[in-house]
Design a protein around this motif. Structure first.
Motif, PDB file in Angstrom:
ATOM      1  N   GLY A   1       0.638  -1.601   0.198  1.00 56.26           N
ATOM      2  CA  GLY A   1      -0.254  -0.476  -0.352  1.00 56.26           C
ATOM      3  C   GLY A   1       0.803   1.210  -0.035  1.00 56.26           C
ATOM      4  N   VAL A   2       1.911   1.498  -0.410  1.00 63.35           N
ATOM      5  CA  VAL A   2       3.099   2.736   0.060  1.00 63.35           C
ATOM      6  C   VAL A   2       2.635   3.986  -1.826  1.00 63.35           C
ATOM      7  CG1 VAL A   2       5.328   1.374  -1.533  1.00 63.35           C
ATOM      8  CG2 VAL A   2       5.520   3.190  -0.001  1.00 63.35           C
ATOM      9  N   MET A   3       2.069   2.626  -2.193  1.00 63.76           N
ATOM     10  CA  MET A   3       1.336   3.736  -3.000  1.00 63.76           C
ATOM     11  C   MET A   3       0.193   4.700  -2.898  1.00 63.76           C
ATOM     12  SD  MET A   3       2.590   2.018  -6.721  1.00 63.76           S
ATOM     13  CE  MET A   3       0.937   0.839  -7.001  1.00 63.76           C
ATOM     14  N   LYS A   4      -0.783   4.035  -2.456  1.00 68.69           N
ATOM     15  CA  LYS A   4      -1.424   5.060  -1.560  1.00 68.69           C
ATOM     16  C   LYS A   4      -0.798   5.780  -0.952  1.00 68.69           C
ATOM     17  CE  LYS A   4      -5.781   4.531   0.893  1.00 68.69           C
ATOM     18  NZ  LYS A   4      -5.365   5.549   2.454  1.00 68.69           N
ATOM     19  N   ASP A   5      -0.305   5.722   0.135  1.00 66.99           N
ATOM     20  CA  ASP A   5       0.546   6.892   1.261  1.00 66.99           C
ATOM     21  C   ASP A   5       1.438   7.714  -0.235  1.00 66.99           C
ATOM     22  OD1 ASP A   5       1.509   8.340   3.334  1.00 66.99           O
ATOM     23  OD2 ASP A   5       3.423   7.880   1.926  1.00 66.99           O
ATOM     24  N   MET A   6       1.966   7.389  -1.459  1.00 62.81           N
ATOM     25  CA  MET A   6       2.654   8.768  -2.231  1.00 62.81           C
ATOM     26  C   MET A   6       1.968   9.090  -3.027  1.00 62.81           C
ATOM     27  SD  MET A   6       5.120   5.879  -3.584  1.00 62.81           S
ATOM     28  CE  MET A   6       7.045   5.509  -2.628  1.00 62.81           C
ATOM     29  N   ASN A   7       0.756   8.701  -3.006  1.00 64.51           N
ATOM     30  CA  ASN A   7      -0.634   9.780  -4.348  1.00 64.51           C
ATOM     31  C   ASN A   7      -1.224  10.729  -3.071  1.00 64.51           C
ATOM     32  OD1 ASN A   7       0.228   8.791  -6.891  1.00 64.51           O
ATOM     33  ND2 ASN A   7      -0.925   6.173  -6.359  1.00 64.51           N
ATOM     34  N   GLU A   8      -1.380  10.105  -2.270  1.00 65.22           N
ATOM     35  CA  GLU A   8      -1.807  11.252  -1.148  1.00 65.22           C
ATOM     36  C   GLU A   8      -0.866  12.232  -0.362  1.00 65.22           C
ATOM     37  OE1 GLU A   8      -3.103   8.610   2.096  1.00 65.22           O
ATOM     38  OE2 GLU A   8      -5.047   7.706   1.400  1.00 65.22           O
ATOM     39  N   ARG A   9       0.035  11.472  -0.626  1.00 67.46           N
ATOM     40  CA  ARG A   9       1.087  13.073  -0.104  1.00 67.46           C
ATOM     41  C   ARG A   9       1.285  13.813  -1.517  1.00 67.46           C
ATOM     42  NH1 ARG A   9       5.667   9.418   0.682  1.00 67.46           N
ATOM     43  NH2 ARG A   9       6.729  10.879   0.247  1.00 67.46           N
ATOM     44  N   LEU A  10       1.041  13.320  -2.570  1.00 64.71           N
ATOM     45  CA  LEU A  10       1.766  13.805  -3.528  1.00 64.71           C
ATOM     46  C   LEU A  10       0.025  15.461  -4.138  1.00 64.71           C
ATOM     47  CD1 LEU A  10       3.676  14.111  -6.212  1.00 64.71           C
ATOM     48  CD2 LEU A  10       1.554  12.427  -7.235  1.00 64.71           C
ATOM     49  N   ALA A  11      -0.694  14.496  -3.637  1.00 62.24           N
ATOM     50  CA  ALA A  11      -2.143  16.074  -3.931  1.00 62.24           C
ATOM     51  C   ALA A  11      -1.907  16.460  -2.953  1.00 62.24           C
ATOM     52  CB  ALA A  11      -2.589  15.034  -3.542  1.00 62.24           C
ATOM     53  N   ALA A  12      -1.308  16.427  -1.633  1.00 68.38           N
ATOM     54  CA  ALA A  12      -1.194  17.377  -0.292  1.00 68.38           C
ATOM     55  C   ALA A  12      -0.270  18.253  -0.159  1.00 68.38           C
ATOM     56  CB  ALA A  12      -1.814  16.643   0.747  1.00 68.38           C
ATOM     57  N   ASP A  13       0.896  18.097  -0.390  1.00 66.98           N
ATOM     58  CA  ASP A  13       2.479  18.595  -0.646  1.00 66.98           C
ATOM     59  C   ASP A  13       2.766  18.768  -2.397  1.00 66.98           C
ATOM     60  OD1 ASP A  13       4.641  19.981  -0.728  1.00 66.98           O
ATOM     61  OD2 ASP A  13       5.545  18.027   0.596  1.00 66.98           O
ATOM     62  N   PRO A  14       2.398  20.784  -2.608  1.00 65.85           N
ATOM     63  CA  PRO A  14       3.105  21.156  -3.976  1.00 65.85           C
ATOM     64  C   PRO A  14       4.036  20.801  -4.441  1.00 65.85           C
ATOM     65  CG  PRO A  14       1.411  22.672  -2.061  1.00 65.85           C
ATOM     66  CD  PRO A  14       1.689  21.501  -1.828  1.00 65.85           C
ATOM     67  N   GLU A  15       4.814  21.407  -3.304  1.00 65.45           N
ATOM     68  CA  GLU A  15       6.522  21.126  -3.296  1.00 65.45           C
ATOM     69  C   GLU A  15       6.925  20.350  -3.946  1.00 65.45           C
ATOM     70  OE1 GLU A  15      10.885  21.264  -1.263  1.00 65.45           O
ATOM     71  OE2 GLU A  15       9.170  22.600  -0.733  1.00 65.45           O
ATOM     72  N   LEU A  16       6.639  18.863  -3.476  1.00 64.79           N
ATOM     73  CA  LEU A  16       6.435  17.440  -3.376  1.00 64.79           C
ATOM     74  C   LEU A  16       5.993  17.148  -5.136  1.00 64.79           C
ATOM     75  CD1 LEU A  16       7.306  14.406  -3.021  1.00 64.79           C
ATOM     76  CD2 LEU A  16       4.862  13.803  -1.938  1.00 64.79           C
ATOM     77  N   ALA A  17       4.594  17.474  -5.873  1.00 63.98           N
ATOM     78  CA  ALA A  17       4.555  17.593  -6.524  1.00 63.98           C
ATOM     79  C   ALA A  17       5.233  18.022  -7.856  1.00 63.98           C
ATOM     80  CB  ALA A  17       3.041  18.049  -6.159  1.00 63.98           C
ATOM     81  N   GLU A  18       5.442  19.195  -7.701  1.00 66.89           N
ATOM     82  CA  GLU A  18       6.426  20.091  -8.537  1.00 66.89           C
ATOM     83  C   GLU A  18       7.562  18.837  -8.938  1.00 66.89           C
ATOM     84  OE1 GLU A  18       8.242  22.625 -11.060  1.00 66.89           O
ATOM     85  OE2 GLU A  18       6.247  22.053  -9.725  1.00 66.89           O
ATOM     86  N   GLN A  19       8.402  18.368  -7.746  1.00 69.13           N
ATOM     87  CA  GLN A  19       9.196  17.804  -7.774  1.00 69.13           C
ATOM     88  C   GLN A  19       9.081  16.370  -8.674  1.00 69.13           C
ATOM     89  OE1 GLN A  19      10.513  16.321  -3.898  1.00 69.13           O
ATOM     90  NE2 GLN A  19      11.433  18.389  -3.098  1.00 69.13           N
ATOM     91  N   HIS A  20       8.508  15.753  -8.194  1.00 66.76           N
ATOM     92  CA  HIS A  20       7.392  14.669  -8.939  1.00 66.76           C
ATOM     93  C   HIS A  20       7.273  14.905 -10.135  1.00 66.76           C
ATOM     94  CE1 HIS A  20       5.934  10.544  -9.323  1.00 66.76           C
ATOM     95  NE2 HIS A  20       4.848  11.072 -10.213  1.00 66.76           N
ATOM     96  N   ARG A  21       6.688  16.526 -10.948  1.00 61.96           N
ATOM     97  CA  ARG A  21       6.805  17.005 -12.525  1.00 61.96           C
ATOM     98  C   ARG A  21       7.969  17.457 -12.748  1.00 61.96           C
ATOM     99  NH1 ARG A  21       7.865  20.890 -14.757  1.00 61.96           N
ATOM    100  NH2 ARG A  21       7.898  23.005 -13.397  1.00 61.96           N
ATOM    101  N   ARG A  22       9.135  17.754 -11.650  1.00 64.19           N
ATOM    102  CA  ARG A  22      10.543  17.277 -13.029  1.00 64.19           C
ATOM    103  C   ARG A  22      10.816  16.431 -13.133  1.00 64.19           C
ATOM    104  NH1 ARG A  22      10.893  22.087  -8.185  1.00 64.19           N
ATOM    105  NH2 ARG A  22      12.160  20.868  -7.569  1.00 64.19           N
ATOM    106  N   ALA A  23      10.503  15.202 -12.395  1.00 63.12           N
ATOM    107  CA  ALA A  23      11.520  14.522 -13.061  1.00 63.12           C
ATOM    108  C   ALA A  23      10.493  13.437 -14.002  1.00 63.12           C
ATOM    109  CB  ALA A  23      10.892  12.838 -11.757  1.00 63.12           C
TER     110      ALA A  23
END
Length: 177
Positions: free
Chosen positions: A81-103
């Protein structure tokens, strides 16, 4: 645990590499451009794949994780279930979302160096840029690109056991400790 050395320079795929990957996957490799990363046991673990396979099929997965031991360990993470947690963090954290977009942008830029394929333009792998869908793809990218490029690939690597210990990824033979 992050393996050492990481990252590595890609190597041309030798006949021995192709044979090892055939053993790992149970089939021949297709569209291999280079060995993007080798396990500490010395076997290929991430293959850099051409964006168009020899039969003409577009192939968006530039970094294909071939090591069965790493793939199995990643599968256990996904199953836990680690991806569920990752997706929740991705939706809640704009900085993390930006890092993911840069990836995602890094992935596309690396693939573009191998060739342009209009059918997969803007498509990367692993759920990039909007979600976390496949840790295998994100870990393959992280191993090929190095630390700090793929935040969720890096995180998954931190959570993995030392899969390369005790036996070779392709031969099953014991490796020196």
């Amino acid at each position: 645990m992050k393996p050492d050395p990481w990252p590595q320079h890609p190597d041309p795929v030798s006949e021995a590499d192709a044979a090892a990957v055939r053993k790992q996957l149970g089939r021949p490799i297709r569209g291999a451009h280079a060995v993007a990363w080798r396990c500490p046991c010395g076997q290929p673990a991430v293959i850099e794949t051409e964006p168009r396979l020899p039969d003409g099929t577009p192939f968006p997965t530039t970094y294909y994780l071939t090591c069965p031991k790493a793939a199995s360990a990643i599968g256990r993470l996904e199953g836990g279930g680690v991806m569920k947690d990752m997706n929740e963090r991705l939706a809640a954290d704009p900085e993390l979302a930006e890092q993911h977009r840069r990836a995602h942008e890094d992935y596309l830029a690396r693939r573009a160096k191998l060739g342009e394929v209009p059918e997969i333009d803007g498509i990367s792998a692993g759920g990039l840029p909007d979600r976390v869908k496949c840790l295998h793809a994100l870990v393959g990218h992280a191993l090929a690109a190095g630390p700090g490029v793929s935040p969720f690939g890096d995180e998954a690597l931190e959570r993995l056991p030392e899969w390369w210990r005790n036996s070779s990824c392709a031969s099953g033979q014991e490796t020196p400790q």
